[in-house]
Every structure is written in C-alpha cells, then in structure tokens.
Design an enzyme around this catalytic site. Structure first.
Site, PDB file in Angstrom:
ATOM      1  N   ARG A 157       0.831  -1.166   0.167  1.00 14.36           N
ATOM      2  CA  ARG A 157      -0.128  -0.063  -0.001  1.00 14.36           C
ATOM      3  C   ARG A 157       0.792   1.377   0.188  1.00 14.36           C
ATOM      4  O   ARG A 157       0.511   2.111  -0.791  1.00 14.36           O
ATOM      5  CB  ARG A 157      -0.932   0.111   1.327  1.00 14.36           C
ATOM      6  CG  ARG A 157      -1.894  -1.007   1.251  1.00 14.36           C
ATOM      7  CD  ARG A 157      -2.847  -1.073   2.468  1.00 14.36           C
ATOM      8  NE  ARG A 157      -2.091  -1.595   3.541  1.00 14.36           N
ATOM      9  CZ  ARG A 157      -2.386  -2.820   3.882  1.00 14.36           C
ATOM     10  NH1 ARG A 157      -3.542  -3.661   3.307  1.00 14.36           N
ATOM     11  NH2 ARG A 157      -1.649  -3.701   4.683  1.00 14.36           N
ATOM     12  N   ILE A 158       1.900   1.285   0.805  1.00 17.82           N
ATOM     13  CA  ILE A 158       2.556   2.586   1.126  1.00 17.82           C
ATOM     14  C   ILE A 158       3.602   2.696  -0.215  1.00 17.82           C
ATOM     15  O   ILE A 158       3.655   3.677  -0.743  1.00 17.82           O
ATOM     16  CB  ILE A 158       3.345   2.606   2.471  1.00 17.82           C
ATOM     17  CG1 ILE A 158       2.581   2.571   3.250  1.00 17.82           C
ATOM     18  CG2 ILE A 158       4.319   3.782   2.426  1.00 17.82           C
ATOM     19  CD1 ILE A 158       2.992   2.352   4.957  1.00 17.82           C
ATOM     20  N   ASP A 177       9.320  -6.500  -5.205  1.00 17.86           N
ATOM     21  CA  ASP A 177       8.363  -7.302  -4.403  1.00 17.86           C
ATOM     22  C   ASP A 177       8.300  -8.547  -4.927  1.00 17.86           C
ATOM     23  O   ASP A 177       7.458  -8.703  -5.733  1.00 17.86           O
ATOM     24  CB  ASP A 177       7.121  -6.427  -4.280  1.00 17.86           C
ATOM     25  CG  ASP A 177       6.387  -6.900  -3.017  1.00 17.86           C
ATOM     26  OD1 ASP A 177       6.246  -8.130  -2.836  1.00 17.86           O
ATOM     27  OD2 ASP A 177       5.755  -6.025  -2.308  1.00 17.86           O
ATOM     28  N   ALA A 234      11.158   4.577   5.960  1.00 20.56           N
ATOM     29  CA  ALA A 234       9.762   4.922   6.831  1.00 20.56           C
ATOM     30  C   ALA A 234       9.036   3.714   7.261  1.00 20.56           C
ATOM     31  O   ALA A 234       7.927   3.837   7.434  1.00 20.56           O
ATOM     32  CB  ALA A 234       9.116   5.952   6.184  1.00 20.56           C
ATOM     33  N   ALA A 235       9.809   2.614   7.056  1.00 21.25           N
ATOM     34  CA  ALA A 235       9.234   1.226   7.511  1.00 21.25           C
ATOM     35  C   ALA A 235       9.383   0.890   8.789  1.00 21.25           C
ATOM     36  O   ALA A 235       8.735   1.268   9.790  1.00 21.25           O
ATOM     37  CB  ALA A 235       9.717   0.239   6.259  1.00 21.25           C
ATOM     38  N   ASP A 260      12.238   7.437   9.441  1.00 18.69           N
ATOM     39  CA  ASP A 260      10.912   7.623  10.353  1.00 18.69           C
ATOM     40  C   ASP A 260      10.677   6.439  11.228  1.00 18.69           C
ATOM     41  O   ASP A 260       9.969   6.594  12.066  1.00 18.69           O
ATOM     42  CB  ASP A 260       9.838   7.965   9.732  1.00 18.69           C
ATOM     43  CG  ASP A 260       8.582   8.310  10.505  1.00 18.69           C
ATOM     44  OD1 ASP A 260       8.783   9.413  11.242  1.00 18.69           O
ATOM     45  OD2 ASP A 260       7.417   7.883  10.158  1.00 18.69           O
ATOM     46  N   GLU A 265      13.143   3.136  19.649  1.00 12.95           N
ATOM     47  CA  GLU A 265      12.743   4.630  19.638  1.00 12.95           C
ATOM     48  C   GLU A 265      12.200   5.004  21.174  1.00 12.95           C
ATOM     49  O   GLU A 265      11.506   4.281  21.713  1.00 12.95           O
ATOM     50  CB  GLU A 265      11.520   4.274  18.826  1.00 12.95           C
ATOM     51  CG  GLU A 265      11.835   3.761  17.276  1.00 12.95           C
ATOM     52  CD  GLU A 265      10.531   3.720  16.286  1.00 12.95           C
ATOM     53  OE1 GLU A 265       9.286   3.765  16.607  1.00 12.95           O
ATOM     54  OE2 GLU A 265      10.708   3.329  15.018  1.00 12.95           O
ATOM     55  N   HIS A 283       8.746   8.569  14.182  1.00 11.90           N
ATOM     56  CA  HIS A 283       7.857   7.549  13.686  1.00 11.90           C
ATOM     57  C   HIS A 283       6.607   8.349  13.498  1.00 11.90           C
ATOM     58  O   HIS A 283       5.476   8.126  14.111  1.00 11.90           O
ATOM     59  CB  HIS A 283       7.822   6.511  14.650  1.00 11.90           C
ATOM     60  CG  HIS A 283       7.510   5.101  13.873  1.00 11.90           C
ATOM     61  ND1 HIS A 283       7.915   4.077  14.330  1.00 11.90           N
ATOM     62  CD2 HIS A 283       6.437   4.877  13.172  1.00 11.90           C
ATOM     63  CE1 HIS A 283       7.297   2.900  13.426  1.00 11.90           C
ATOM     64  NE2 HIS A 283       6.385   3.638  12.884  1.00 11.90           N
ATOM     65  N   GLY A 285       4.761   9.054  10.562  1.00 12.71           N
ATOM     66  CA  GLY A 285       4.378   8.747   9.239  1.00 12.71           C
ATOM     67  C   GLY A 285       2.871   8.875   9.211  1.00 12.71           C
ATOM     68  O   GLY A 285       2.303   9.472   8.252  1.00 12.71           O
TER      69      GLY A 285
END
Ligand SMILES: NC(=O)c1ccc[n+]([C@@H]2O[C@H](COP(=O)([O-])OP(=O)(O)OC[C@H]3O[C@@H](n4cnc5c(N)ncnc54)[C@H](O)[C@@H]3O)[C@@H](O)[C@H]2O)c1
Length: 324
Positions: A157-158, A177, A234-235, A260, A265, A283, A285
């Site tokens: 999706r992203i 993928d 950003a994953a 991100d 964290e 984080h 996003g």
C-alpha cells in the site's frame, strides 16, 4: 453506562470525531494514557469498569487477559493501529474477548511523509534552514527527483502510494517485491532481485514489513548501492543495519539517510544521531489529522459493534488456531 478506557495517547488526539462516535452510542470515555506504554500491571489497574479497552503499544499480555476474564467486564480490546504484537490474541480468544484492530488507513499519510523526506534530504532543506537561522545564507544545490532512478523495496500500500506520487515528479521508478505478480507493478519497472534494485537506483526507499531474518540492508547490501545514493526508511528500523548506514554516511558511500523508524525508539545513543547527512523524524508517518480521525472512528465503530453483538469487520484472530 458502559465505559471505554483509552490507553492509546493518539486515539482522537487530532480530531474530536472518534470520541463523539462513542458518545453518540451512549458510551462513556475514560482517558488513561500515561507518558509511556503501560506495563501489564498498569493495564490491570485500568480494568475495573472497562467494557472496552483502546490500546496503543501497551502490554496486554496473558496476565491482563486472565484478570479481565476473572472480572468478567471487558468485552472487547481495540488496537489503535495495525500490529497486535503487544496483545496476547490467543489468550484473548480463549477468554472469549475479541480483539479488533484498525486496518491500514495510513498509507497516504506515510507516502506523503516519504515524499517530504526525499525532497528535504535531496535539497538539504533542514541544513539550509539551520545555516540561515545561524545568520548565514547557505545556498545549497541538490538533484531533482526527475533526474533520479528511485527504487522502492516492498510494493504494498505505501510503496504504491510513493510510486504514484513520484510519477508526478517525473522520477524513473523501479520496485522489488517478490510476493506480487508482475502485473501488479503497472508502469513501474519491476526488478527480479533486491540486488538489482540496489545497484540500479540513486535513491532507495523501504516499504516492507519488519521481522525479516536480520537486516535487509546490511553492510554488504549497502555496499551494492550506487556510490552517493540516498536511502529512505519509513518502514522499520530493523530493516537496516544502522551502524553500517552510519559508516556509509561517514565514508560518503551514502549521500544521505532519512528515517522515520529506528531499531530503538527513541534512538537514544544511535550512531545515526552522530552521522552526517541524516534526516530523522519520530515515527510520525501516520500522524495526519485525516488519518487520525479515520483510525479513531474505525476503532470506535468496532467497539460499538462488539458491545452490541454486531458482526466485527476487523477482528484479529490468533495466528495459530491450535496454540493453547
Ligand atoms: N512510518 C510509519 O509511521 C509507518 C506507518 C505505517 C506502516 N509503516 C511500515 O511501512 C511498511 C509497509 O507498510 P504497508 O502498509 O505498505 O504494508 P503492505 O503489507 O501493504 O506492503 C508491504 C509489501 O512488502 C512486500 N514484502 C514483504 N517482504 C518483502 C521482501 N523481503 N522484499 C520485498 N518486498 C517484501 C509485501 O509483498 C507487500 O507487498 C511496514 O514496515 C509498516 O510497518 C510505517
């Protein structure tokens, strides 16, 4: 009146709609979030009177479920997010307490942030602002996205949202993928291997799940990237070897790294904090007002369904039915 106890600090944080949906259904909302995710003991302390729990990263383990089952009041657990690794779903299933989550409603928000990270990294926007604020006039040059071959690892999706946005910037886009059929890539060039993606991209952006066997981008994989390439993550932090990234930034093999997500964290003591040409965000996003409203409303509707005996659209079932 049934009480919904909210442990997630982000439920309805930027929009009033989710709490309103609950109130309209005659439910009382009690906000209990602390500054950090709750321990099992802290969650147990919130159980009295709770017909529903809305949890973020709080630890809802077997001890919490057992206590909830003993009390007999809790009728649903809603995760304000997608991943339920902090909830013992199997224990909840055994206790007859459904667990619901919020389906991925955040891909547009994350894809937007990724484009922001890319542009800021390439055009060195934070550095320019910093220099200006310090009294300088640092006119910095960088590439246009239209000059670059951008490689997307993970075309879900992203990843697809990022590809659609990049099209508008005239970038040349490839994706890797292995779990998708060739026709899922549309006009995006599909690479057969991760190595091919790394070797043919000026900028690589990661959009696949964590929990892989070791970091996807370890020292050897980073060495395969084009000299002077940029990397965006950003994953999940664990997808890259952060020490190897910091070394590649220092040697100049990588021109920049935007993240991100981090292995820890917040990333206290991370080598990334000292490395040059990094752009690091906490984080965030998924944090747009629209996504926050959609996620909260989805969780609120699932709770109402559970409390009224209606079918549940977003119930999470135990991964292994036989696990006891
Ligand atoms: N920064 C944030 O705030 C934020 C928010 C939401 C999600 N995420 C992360 O973004 C990532 C992608 O989310 P999504 O919603 O697009 O997920 P998704 O499930 O829609 O897509 C993930 C894709 O990765 C592919 N994939 C899996 N293993 C792979 C591998 N080894 N190599 C290449 N591709 C692989 C899958 O086939 C799938 O198409 C996840 O890691 C998620 O945790 C981050």
């Amino acid at each position: 009146m049934s009480e919904v106890v909210v442990l997630s600090p982000s439920f309805g944080r930027w929009s009033p709609e989710p709490a309103q949906v609950l109130a309209d259904a005659g439910l009382r909302v009690r906000r209990a979030a602390l500054g950090a995710p709750m321990t099992p003991q802290q969650v147990i302390g919130q159980l009295p009177g709770a017909a529903a729990l809305i949890v973020g990263l709080d630890a809802v383990d077997a001890s919490v479920i057992e206590e909830a089952a003993r009390r007999g009041e809790l009728r649903v657990i809603a995760k304000h997010g997608v991943g339920v690794d902090n909830i013992d779903v199997a224990a909840a299933a055994r206790a007859g307490i459904p667990v619901v989550h919020v389906p991925a409603l955040n891909s547009g928000a994350v894809a937007d942030l990724v484009l922001g990270l890319m542009l800021a990294l390439l055009r060195r926007i934070p550095e320019a602002q910093q220099g200006l604020r310090e009294g300088g006039w640092p006119v910095l040059a960088g590439p246009e996205l239209s000059e670059l071959a951008v490689g997307i690892a993970g075309f879900g999706r992203i990843g697809r949202g990022v590809a659609r946005r990049l099209e508008g910037f005239d970038a040349s886009v490839a994706a890797f993928d292995p779990f998708l059929p060739p026709d899922a890539f549309g006009s995006v060039r599909r690479t057969g291997t991760l190595e091919e993606l790394l070797e043919t991209s000026d900028l690589v952006t990661l959009h696949l799940p964590g929990g892989q066997d070791g970091p996807l981008l370890d020292e050897a994989a980073i060495a395969r990237m084009r000299p002077g390439a940029w990397l965006v993550n950003a994953a999940r932090g664990e997808l890259v070897d952060e020490h190897a990234v910091a070394r590649a930034l220092r040697s100049g093999h990588l021109a920049g790294y935007a993240a991100d997500a981090f292995t820890a964290e917040p990333p206290t003591g991370s080598p990334l904090l000292e490395a040059p040409n990094t752009l690091l965000t906490p984080h965030m996003g998924a944090y747009t007002r629209a996504t926050n409203a959609r996620m909260g409303v989805s969780a609120a509707r699932s709770i109402i369904a559970a409390l009224t005996g209606a079918p549940l659209d977003h119930e999470v079932r135990p991964a292994e039915e036989g696990r006891r």
